[in-house]
Design an enzyme around this catalytic site. Structure first.
Site, mmCIF file in Angstrom:
data_model
loop_
_atom_site.group_PDB
_atom_site.id
_atom_site.type_symbol
_atom_site.label_atom_id
_atom_site.label_comp_id
_atom_site.label_asym_id
_atom_site.label_seq_id
_atom_site.Cartn_x
_atom_site.Cartn_y
_atom_site.Cartn_z
ATOM 1 C CD GLN A 11 -7.102 -82.097 15.899
ATOM 2 O OE1 GLN A 11 -6.811 -83.138 16.455
ATOM 3 N NE2 GLN A 11 -6.932 -80.925 16.480
ATOM 4 C CG ASP A 37 -9.743 -65.452 1.475
ATOM 5 O OD1 ASP A 37 -9.812 -65.517 2.721
ATOM 6 O OD2 ASP A 37 -9.111 -64.562 0.879
ATOM 7 C CB THR A 63 -5.709 -72.661 15.922
ATOM 8 O OG1 THR A 63 -5.020 -73.461 14.941
ATOM 9 C CG2 THR A 63 -7.203 -72.650 15.612
ATOM 10 C CB THR A 102 -11.036 -70.513 21.866
ATOM 11 O OG1 THR A 102 -9.965 -70.916 22.722
ATOM 12 C CG2 THR A 102 -10.977 -69.005 21.712
ATOM 13 C CE1 TYR A 126 -7.270 -69.052 18.280
ATOM 14 C CE2 TYR A 126 -7.223 -69.491 20.650
ATOM 15 C CZ TYR A 126 -7.666 -69.810 19.379
ATOM 16 O OH TYR A 126 -8.511 -70.883 19.200
ATOM 17 C CE LYS A 130 -11.941 -68.842 17.573
ATOM 18 N NZ LYS A 130 -12.442 -69.450 16.311
#
Length: 280
Positions: A11, A37, A63, A102, A126, A130
């Protein structure tokens, strides 16, 4: 300027591509998992040395928040090792890196919006991976822009489209009413990133739309703007069992933008209205 975007099919990657193409005078190198990669250090150095970008904008990430709890190795590889490789390779040629992060780097126990100066305290795999990605980027490349965002929607699968689909096909839609954040359009986030790079405004930034709401309030506004008559029912997080712990309150304040080049993001309702008007 030459800019390499990873995760270009996502997105944010699509919106950045659109806005940079509209600006012109920028050569884009678009990559995704099929062409680069980021977890392979040799592949990253080879790509960077061959293309010599001025900036890498890393939009690639694992995600799937719940899946990360069981897919720990891949979460670390993509969210932490990948940014490490990109930051180091760009540092070797004197280049810059944008790392998209995030709200999940915080545990959501605050009672006021998080600032960039608040200490991260992730409560999920997660969020931890991050945050570790942020730390690698900070350590390995001084020319970094770390941009934390939340509740993102744009050209792709997202909460807005899911709500519209559920509203059209179900007599009742249940949405949690005890998690709060700031719905953010990729349009606003891309503008923030582009502005940071243009101004060489290095550091850690929060980049979300202004204002806050619950997921229930978000869904309610979607249906109102679409003119959809949906039986929307509020519920608690406990009614939706998930592997990963979600932050109850993950509102981010764009404090560093306010203190430096200015916060150019819009109110979340304004951005959502524009998005729905343009949604095919």
């Amino acid at each position: 300027m030459k800019i390499l975007i990873t995760g270009a099919n996502g997105q944010l990657g699509r919106e950045l591509t659109k806005q940079y193409n509209e600006k012109g005078n920028v050569e884009l190198i678009l990559t995704d998992v099929d062409t680069l990669d980021i977890t392979n250090v040799n592949d990253v150095y080879k790509m960077v040395n061959e293309t010599r970008p001025d900036v890498i904008i890393n939009c690639a990430a694992h995600t799937a928040v719940d899946k990360c709890e069981d897919d720990v190795d891949n979460a670390y590889k993509i969210n932490a090792v990948g940014p490490k490789n990109l930051a180091a390779a760009m540092n070797a040629i004197g280049g810059e890196i944008v790392q998209v992060s995030t709200d999940y780097v915080f545990d959501g126990t605050s009672e006021k919006p998080y600032l960039e100066f608040d200490k991260p305290c992730p409560a999920s795999v997660y969020g931890q991976t991050k945050y570790d990605g942020e730390e690698f980027v900070k350590t390995l490349n001084p020319k970094h822009y770390i941009v934390r965002t939340a509740w993102l929607y744009g050209d792709g699968n997202n909460f807005v489209k899911t709500m519209i689909r559920l509203g059209e096909n179900n007599p009742e839609v249940k949405v949690v009413n005890d998690q709060f954040g700031s719905p953010t359009s990729t349009v606003d986030l891309a503008k923030v990133i582009i502005s940071l790079v243009e101004n060489k405004n290095y550091g850690i930034f929060h980049g979300t739309c202004k204002g806050q709401c619950s997921w229930y309030d978000f869904a309610k506004e979607i249906f109102a703007l679409k003119g959809m008559d949906v039986n929307l029912v509020p519920c608690t997080s406990e009614e939706f069992k998930s592997r990963a712990k979600r932050p109850k309150y993950s509102v981010l304040r764009n404090y560093m933008l306010e203190l430096t080049t200015g916060d150019i993001t819009r109110d979340w309702k304004e951005s959502l209205k524009e998005y729905l008007e343009n949604l095919k």
